[in-house]
Design an enzyme around this catalytic site. Sequence first.
Site, PDB file in Angstrom:
ATOM      1  N   LYS A  11      -3.288  15.444  84.070  1.00  0.00           N
ATOM      2  CA  LYS A  11      -4.079  14.223  84.261  1.00  0.00           C
ATOM      3  C   LYS A  11      -5.596  14.512  84.283  1.00  0.00           C
ATOM      4  O   LYS A  11      -6.018  15.664  84.426  1.00  0.00           O
ATOM      5  CB  LYS A  11      -3.630  13.544  85.558  1.00  0.00           C
ATOM      6  CG  LYS A  11      -2.173  13.040  85.509  1.00  0.00           C
ATOM      7  CD  LYS A  11      -1.807  12.269  86.779  1.00  0.00           C
ATOM      8  CE  LYS A  11      -0.378  11.740  86.719  1.00  0.00           C
ATOM      9  NZ  LYS A  11      -0.044  10.932  87.933  1.00  0.00           N
ATOM     10  N   TYR A  51       2.552   3.398  81.377  1.00  0.00           N
ATOM     11  CA  TYR A  51       2.927   3.152  82.774  1.00  0.00           C
ATOM     12  C   TYR A  51       3.470   1.727  82.980  1.00  0.00           C
ATOM     13  O   TYR A  51       3.471   1.234  84.114  1.00  0.00           O
ATOM     14  CB  TYR A  51       1.739   3.401  83.697  1.00  0.00           C
ATOM     15  CG  TYR A  51       1.551   4.858  84.082  1.00  0.00           C
ATOM     16  CD1 TYR A  51       2.546   5.552  84.787  1.00  0.00           C
ATOM     17  CD2 TYR A  51       0.381   5.547  83.782  1.00  0.00           C
ATOM     18  CE1 TYR A  51       2.375   6.877  85.155  1.00  0.00           C
ATOM     19  CE2 TYR A  51       0.210   6.876  84.156  1.00  0.00           C
ATOM     20  CZ  TYR A  51       1.212   7.538  84.843  1.00  0.00           C
ATOM     21  OH  TYR A  51       1.052   8.841  85.214  1.00  0.00           O
ATOM     22  N   PHE A  59      -0.894  -0.468  92.877  1.00  0.00           N
ATOM     23  CA  PHE A  59      -1.850   0.550  92.436  1.00  0.00           C
ATOM     24  C   PHE A  59      -1.989   0.605  90.914  1.00  0.00           C
ATOM     25  O   PHE A  59      -2.691   1.469  90.388  1.00  0.00           O
ATOM     26  CB  PHE A  59      -1.449   1.929  92.983  1.00  0.00           C
ATOM     27  CG  PHE A  59      -0.055   2.370  92.624  1.00  0.00           C
ATOM     28  CD1 PHE A  59       0.234   2.911  91.385  1.00  0.00           C
ATOM     29  CD2 PHE A  59       0.979   2.257  93.557  1.00  0.00           C
ATOM     30  CE1 PHE A  59       1.514   3.319  91.054  1.00  0.00           C
ATOM     31  CE2 PHE A  59       2.271   2.671  93.235  1.00  0.00           C
ATOM     32  CZ  PHE A  59       2.540   3.201  91.979  1.00  0.00           C
ATOM     33  N   ASN A 114      -3.283  13.121  91.144  1.00  0.00           N
ATOM     34  CA  ASN A 114      -2.357  14.178  91.560  1.00  0.00           C
ATOM     35  C   ASN A 114      -1.994  15.135  90.427  1.00  0.00           C
ATOM     36  O   ASN A 114      -0.931  15.744  90.427  1.00  0.00           O
ATOM     37  CB  ASN A 114      -1.120  13.575  92.237  1.00  0.00           C
ATOM     38  CG  ASN A 114      -0.369  12.610  91.331  1.00  0.00           C
ATOM     39  OD1 ASN A 114      -0.698  12.477  90.159  1.00  0.00           O
ATOM     40  ND2 ASN A 114       0.645  11.956  91.872  1.00  0.00           N
ATOM     41  N   HIS A 117       1.800  14.451  85.548  1.00  0.00           N
ATOM     42  CA  HIS A 117       2.918  13.507  85.416  1.00  0.00           C
ATOM     43  C   HIS A 117       4.136  14.297  84.945  1.00  0.00           C
ATOM     44  O   HIS A 117       3.998  15.258  84.192  1.00  0.00           O
ATOM     45  CB  HIS A 117       2.604  12.429  84.370  1.00  0.00           C
ATOM     46  CG  HIS A 117       3.820  11.644  83.958  1.00  0.00           C
ATOM     47  ND1 HIS A 117       4.260  10.556  84.671  1.00  0.00           N
ATOM     48  CD2 HIS A 117       4.723  11.832  82.945  1.00  0.00           C
ATOM     49  CE1 HIS A 117       5.378  10.094  84.103  1.00  0.00           C
ATOM     50  NE2 HIS A 117       5.670  10.848  83.056  1.00  0.00           N
ATOM     51  N   GLU A 128       9.322   8.834  76.842  1.00  0.00           N
ATOM     52  CA  GLU A 128       7.950   9.325  77.016  1.00  0.00           C
ATOM     53  C   GLU A 128       7.593  10.364  75.961  1.00  0.00           C
ATOM     54  O   GLU A 128       6.444  10.421  75.495  1.00  0.00           O
ATOM     55  CB  GLU A 128       7.778   9.889  78.432  1.00  0.00           C
ATOM     56  CG  GLU A 128       7.866   8.782  79.481  1.00  0.00           C
ATOM     57  CD  GLU A 128       7.824   9.307  80.911  1.00  0.00           C
ATOM     58  OE1 GLU A 128       7.872   8.476  81.829  1.00  0.00           O
ATOM     59  OE2 GLU A 128       7.734  10.542  81.122  1.00  0.00           O
TER      60      GLU A 128
HETATM   61  P1  IDP Z   1       5.404  10.407  90.218  1.00  0.00           P
HETATM   62  O1  IDP Z   1       4.189  10.678  89.347  1.00  0.00           O
HETATM   63  O2  IDP Z   1       5.570  11.455  91.284  1.00  0.00           O
HETATM   64  O3  IDP Z   1       6.666  10.190  89.421  1.00  0.00           O
HETATM   65  P2  IDP Z   1       5.335   7.514  90.620  1.00  0.00           P
HETATM   66  O4  IDP Z   1       5.893   6.828  91.823  1.00  0.00           O
HETATM   67  O5  IDP Z   1       6.110   7.417  89.343  1.00  0.00           O
HETATM   68  O6  IDP Z   1       5.102   9.051  91.028  1.00  0.00           O
HETATM   69  O7  IDP Z   1       3.866   6.960  90.417  1.00  0.00           O
HETATM   70  C1  IDP Z   1       3.171   7.187  89.197  1.00  0.00           C
HETATM   71  C2  IDP Z   1       1.760   7.592  89.537  1.00  0.00           C
HETATM   72  O8  IDP Z   1       1.093   6.494  90.165  1.00  0.00           O
HETATM   73  C3  IDP Z   1       1.616   8.738  90.548  1.00  0.00           C
HETATM   74  O9  IDP Z   1       1.766  10.028  89.970  1.00  0.00           O
HETATM   75  C4  IDP Z   1       0.209   8.505  91.062  1.00  0.00           C
HETATM   76  O10 IDP Z   1      -0.774   8.950  90.126  1.00  0.00           O
HETATM   77  C5  IDP Z   1       0.173   6.982  91.136  1.00  0.00           C
HETATM   78  N1  IDP Z   1       0.599   6.491  92.463  1.00  0.00           N
HETATM   79  C6  IDP Z   1       1.849   6.474  92.974  1.00  0.00           C
HETATM   80  N2  IDP Z   1       1.874   5.954  94.203  1.00  0.00           N
HETATM   81  C7  IDP Z   1       0.592   5.610  94.492  1.00  0.00           C
HETATM   82  C8  IDP Z   1      -0.042   5.005  95.633  1.00  0.00           C
HETATM   83  O11 IDP Z   1       0.593   4.674  96.640  1.00  0.00           O
HETATM   84  N3  IDP Z   1      -1.395   4.837  95.542  1.00  0.00           N
HETATM   85  C9  IDP Z   1      -2.122   5.188  94.434  1.00  0.00           C
HETATM   86  N4  IDP Z   1      -1.558   5.737  93.348  1.00  0.00           N
HETATM   87  C10 IDP Z   1      -0.230   5.960  93.368  1.00  0.00           C
HETATM   88 MG    MG Z   2       7.078   8.693  88.027  1.00  0.00          MG
END
Ligand code: IDP
Ligand code: MG
Length: 140
Positions: A11, A51, A59, A114, A117, A128
């Site tokens: 990312k 997404y 978010f 974070n 992905h 994907e």
């Molecule tokens: P993942 O990437 O661990 O699979 P997902 O729940 O699929 O997590 O969420 C996709 C992305 O959305 C996350 O990697 C993160 O960048 C963002 N995200 C998820 N939860 C939150 C939140 O509570 N606040 C802000 N961003 C979030």
């Molecule tokens: Mg995910």
Amino acid sequence: MATERTLSIIKPDATRRNLTGKINAKFEEKGLTIAATKRLHLTKAQAEAFYAVHSARPFFNDLVSFMISGPVVAQVLVGENAIAQNREIMGATNPANAEPGTIRKEFAESIEANSVHGSDSPEAAANEISFFFAEIEIVA
Ligand code: IDP
Ligand code: MG
């Protein structure tokens, strides 16, 4: 276990800090092969499409803005149990909950920024991967 493919994205928070090599070392150390790689700067429409499954989440708009804030590196990782293996190497979504040694524990800036992905199921992986790559570009 079977050989699987999964889609990884490094990312913008990680490309901005030049962490591509350190992140790829973690995949390769755990036996995953980088079978395709592509650096690109997503458009808003592309990030929204990628997404789309999260479009109802609070978010979503912030996530799309973040994902287009700089370059990303989309990759196909191949190996035994690659989908779950990659999720383990990544660590929990929120770096505060991620295990030591995981990419997110070591590198993530926040629950949003974070660093990586990873596909979460065989269906998501297939969708994907085809979002970013043609078959001819995937060489395991
Ligand atoms: P993942 O990437 O661990 O699979 P997902 O729940 O699929 O997590 O969420 C996709 C992305 O959305 C996350 O990697 C993160 O960048 C963002 N995200 C998820 N939860 C939150 C939140 O509570 N606040 C802000 N961003 C979030
Ligand atoms: Mg995910």
